[in-house]
Motif scaffolding. Structure first.
Motif, PDB file in Angstrom:
ATOM      1  N   ASP A   1     -19.988 -27.094  32.193  1.00  0.00           N
ATOM      2  CA  ASP A   1     -20.377 -27.823  31.212  1.00  0.00           C
ATOM      3  C   ASP A   1     -21.341 -29.185  31.424  1.00  0.00           C
ATOM      4  O   ASP A   1     -21.850 -29.699  30.725  1.00  0.00           O
TER       5      ASP A   1
ATOM      6  N   SER B   1     -15.080 -25.549  33.494  1.00  0.00           N
ATOM      7  CA  SER B   1     -15.111 -26.809  32.773  1.00  0.00           C
ATOM      8  C   SER B   1     -14.609 -27.967  33.138  1.00  0.00           C
ATOM      9  O   SER B   1     -15.333 -29.017  32.946  1.00  0.00           O
TER      10      SER B   1
ATOM     11  N   GLN C   1     -25.869 -26.743  32.863  1.00  0.00           N
ATOM     12  CA  GLN C   1     -26.456 -26.158  31.649  1.00  0.00           C
ATOM     13  C   GLN C   1     -27.916 -25.793  31.541  1.00  0.00           C
ATOM     14  O   GLN C   1     -28.483 -24.771  31.198  1.00  0.00           O
TER      15      GLN C   1
ATOM     16  N   TYR D   1     -13.953 -22.337  27.031  1.00  0.00           N
ATOM     17  CA  TYR D   1     -13.378 -23.158  28.157  1.00  0.00           C
ATOM     18  C   TYR D   1     -13.417 -22.341  29.381  1.00  0.00           C
ATOM     19  O   TYR D   1     -12.519 -21.312  29.296  1.00  0.00           O
TER      20      TYR D   1
END
Length: 157
Positions: A126, A113, A131, A4
């Motif tokens: 995220d 996150s 990503q 996180y």
């Protein structure tokens, strides 16, 4: 739960939200009392029962979830990749300028996150697109969901 990530500012807000849950519980209990005064038969009072569930289960679960995130958070500004930023590689805690399909030049901040806010050009680290581009360098082209994303510039937040 995976890693996180959160910015220092987001970390402070997370703790504030954790502390504010107690106020939400107090308010729910106060409203339960008012509802009980209006209708003494609590078995037939859906407002009271809803507030009871909120005060006894939902808010404590929310508080625990916030604490778990706070306790396990990785502060982006303290990560090795952030401290040793080379000015060329997309990392968490950067501003990236990209060209999507040679048509749309965009600039996004990549934050923690739960810190994404697309209306303000802030992406969660995220997010699937993030990503896909994390770790890539200026000048590279990354394919994502049938799009070609050219990385034009990167700088630290």
């Amino acid at each position: 739960m995976g890693n996180y990530y959160v910015t220092k500012n987001g970390y402070d807000k997370l703790y504030e939200n954790y502390l504010n849950v107690d106020n939400e519980i107090i308010e729910a209990n106060r409203m339960m009392g008012e509802s009980a005064k209006r209708d003494n038969d609590l078995r037939e009072n859906p407002e009271f029962m809803g507030l009871r569930v909120k005060a006894m289960y939902e808010l404590p679960a929310k508080k625990q979830s916030l604490w778990d995130k706070y306790n396990s958070a990785i502060i982006i500004e303290e990560t090795e990749e952030y401290v040793n930023f080379d000015g060329n590689t997309i990392i968490r805690g950067c501003v990236v300028k990209i060209n999507i399909d040679e048509e749309d030049i965009c600039e996004y901040q990549i934050k923690g996150s739960d810190e994404g806010d697309i209306d303000n050009d802030i992406l969660s680290c995220d997010a699937p697109m993030v990503q896909a581009i994390l770790g890539h360098k200026v000048g590279e082209i990354v394919e994502f969901n049938d799009m070609k994303i050219e990385i034009l510039a990167v700088e630290r937040l």
